[in-house]
Design an enzyme around this catalytic site. Structure first.
Site, PDB file in Angstrom:
ATOM      1  N   ARG A  54     -60.364  55.959  23.041  1.00 38.86           N
ATOM      2  CA  ARG A  54     -59.549  57.115  23.421  1.00 38.86           C
ATOM      3  C   ARG A  54     -58.296  57.195  22.548  1.00 38.86           C
ATOM      4  NH1 ARG A  54     -57.901  57.653  29.662  1.00 38.86           N
ATOM      5  NH2 ARG A  54     -56.424  56.014  29.086  1.00 38.86           N
ATOM      6  N   LYS A 153     -53.983  61.785  24.663  1.00 42.94           N
ATOM      7  CA  LYS A 153     -52.982  61.034  25.417  1.00 42.94           C
ATOM      8  C   LYS A 153     -51.797  60.841  24.475  1.00 42.94           C
ATOM      9  CE  LYS A 153     -52.754  57.087  28.592  1.00 42.94           C
ATOM     10  NZ  LYS A 153     -52.038  57.747  29.672  1.00 42.94           N
ATOM     11  N   GLU A 186     -55.634  67.440  38.143  1.00 43.00           N
ATOM     12  CA  GLU A 186     -55.424  65.997  38.356  1.00 43.00           C
ATOM     13  C   GLU A 186     -54.070  65.755  39.010  1.00 43.00           C
ATOM     14  OE1 GLU A 186     -55.238  63.763  34.656  1.00 43.00           O
ATOM     15  OE2 GLU A 186     -54.390  65.466  33.607  1.00 43.00           O
TER      16      GLU A 186
HETATM   17  N1  PMP Z   1     -54.382  61.552  33.793  1.00 44.64           N
HETATM   18  C1  PMP Z   1     -53.274  61.326  33.064  1.00 44.64           C
HETATM   19  C2  PMP Z   1     -52.442  62.475  32.666  1.00 44.64           C
HETATM   20  C3  PMP Z   1     -52.919  60.009  32.725  1.00 44.64           C
HETATM   21  O1  PMP Z   1     -51.823  59.764  32.011  1.00 44.64           O
HETATM   22  C4  PMP Z   1     -53.757  58.946  33.133  1.00 44.64           C
HETATM   23  C5  PMP Z   1     -53.396  57.531  32.743  1.00 44.64           C
HETATM   24  N2  PMP Z   1     -52.534  56.909  33.663  1.00 44.64           N
HETATM   25  C6  PMP Z   1     -54.888  59.229  33.898  1.00 44.64           C
HETATM   26  C7  PMP Z   1     -55.184  60.559  34.191  1.00 44.64           C
HETATM   27  C8  PMP Z   1     -55.806  58.148  34.370  1.00 44.64           C
HETATM   28  O2  PMP Z   1     -56.471  57.586  33.270  1.00 44.64           O
HETATM   29  P1  PMP Z   1     -56.887  56.049  33.225  1.00 44.64           P
HETATM   30  O3  PMP Z   1     -57.854  55.842  34.335  1.00 44.64           O
HETATM   31  O4  PMP Z   1     -57.524  55.901  31.886  1.00 44.64           O
HETATM   32  O5  PMP Z   1     -55.654  55.253  33.397  1.00 44.64           O
END
Ligand code: PMP
Length: 300
Positions: A54, A153, A186
């Site tokens: 990622r 990200k 989300e």
């Molecule tokens: N959405 C956002 C905007 C994030 O920054 C994150 C990471 N904390 C997540 C979802 C969750 O992703 P992950 O399970 O890879 O931590």
């Protein structure tokens, strides 16, 4: 005496107090860079390959060339953990565009800055898991793919920070973020799932959410456990009327949501299936991962 914390900073380990970057770094000036948050469970770096994939994809998307191979980045992370003698930890991996001039153009930046910070885990309060979260929908919308892809990200987290501020003003710790069309996207930094009649629903990638590593792990686990899983757009109404709601993320793992915009979800307690998935997740995390010390290596 407190033990020193060592930060990896572009080729060397420096003490936390000395880990400084230039004010001309475009990561600081413009949020120009990418990052990952990674978890280490009992000496295993959880889903490290997926996190690195990622990271490289985010970097490619913004035309940032990471000057290391994925294998080298793995070694940087493992070495940072060894140097800090950590077995259960949270790692923040940052690649910024590096030092440039005051102009926007990244062409002035000489080389990316690579930072790895490994810390003891700050686990979420136990009450969050026992009682579940009370969340509200905020006015700030998830940045849409036609502006800055939510799959990147990037170091530009202002959108998510505004969500946190709005949640705080409403007196809650988490929030529900919609996309520009009003579909559920989300949380501020976590993915969302709802459960209805033994079926799990999570918004599909095109709705505009980060492709969470924990989200993917829960999707995989739910299928192993025999749940039906649907990646489908849904609205706030579907959240309000779900049997169970939970959020997923590297730091939060799986955390129940028991109230949304004043509507009580289910019976107002973390649901049965949410707990099954959290237990299953916690059982799995200690098994898969990249080991800090290989089997024939003796820990110093
Ligand atoms: N959405 C956002 C905007 C994030 O920054 C994150 C990471 N904390 C997540 C979802 C969750 O992703 P992950 O399970 O890879 O931590």
């Amino acid at each position: 005496m407190m033990k020193d914390q060592w930060i990896y900073l572009s080729g060397e380990f420096v003490k936390k107090e000395d880990a400084k970057i230039s004010v001309y770094d475009h990561g600081f000036l413009y949020g120009d860079g990418v990052f990952e948050g990674i978890r280490v469970y009992s000496g295993n770096v959880y889903k490290l390959d997926e996190h690195l994939k990622r990271l490289y994809n985010s970097a490619k998307s913004i035309m940032l060339d990471i000057p290391h191979s994925s294998e080298e980045m793995t070694e940087i992370i493992l070495e940072t953990l060894r140097k800090n003698d950590l077995q259960d930890a949270y790692i923040r991996l940052v690649v910024s565009r590096g030092v440039g001039n005051l102009g926007l153009d990244p062409a002035s930046c000489s080389s990316p800055q690579i930072i790895a910070i490994a810390e003891e885990l700050a686990i979420y309060p136990k009450e969050f898991y026992e009682n579940g979260l009370d969340i509200v929908t905020v006015a700030t919308r998830r940045n849409s793919p036609d502006v800055l892809s939510p799959k990147v990200k990037s170091l530009n987290y202002l959108n998510n920070i505004l969500v946190k501020i709005e949640a705080g003003l409403a007196g809650v710790s988490e929030a529900l973020m919609l996309n520009s069309e009003g579909y559920v996207a989300e949380g501020s930094a976590d993915n969302i799932f709802i459960i209805r009649n033994n079926t799990l629903y999570t918004p599909p990638g095109y709705i505009g959410a980060l492709e969470g590593i924990t989200r993917a792990a829960i999707m995989e686990l739910s299928e192993e456990l025999g749940y039906t899983l649907k990646e489908e757009p849904f609205t706030r109404h579907d959240v309000y009327t779900a049997d169970e709601v939970f959020l997923t993320g590297t730091a939060a793992e799986v955390i129940a949501v028991v109230k949304v915009d004043g509507r009580i979800i289910g019976d107002g307690k973390p649901g049965y299936h949410t707990n099954v998935l959290l237990d299953g997740f916690r059982r799995k995390v200690v098994q898969d991962g990249v080991k800090i010390y290989s089997a024939n290596e003796v820990k110093a």
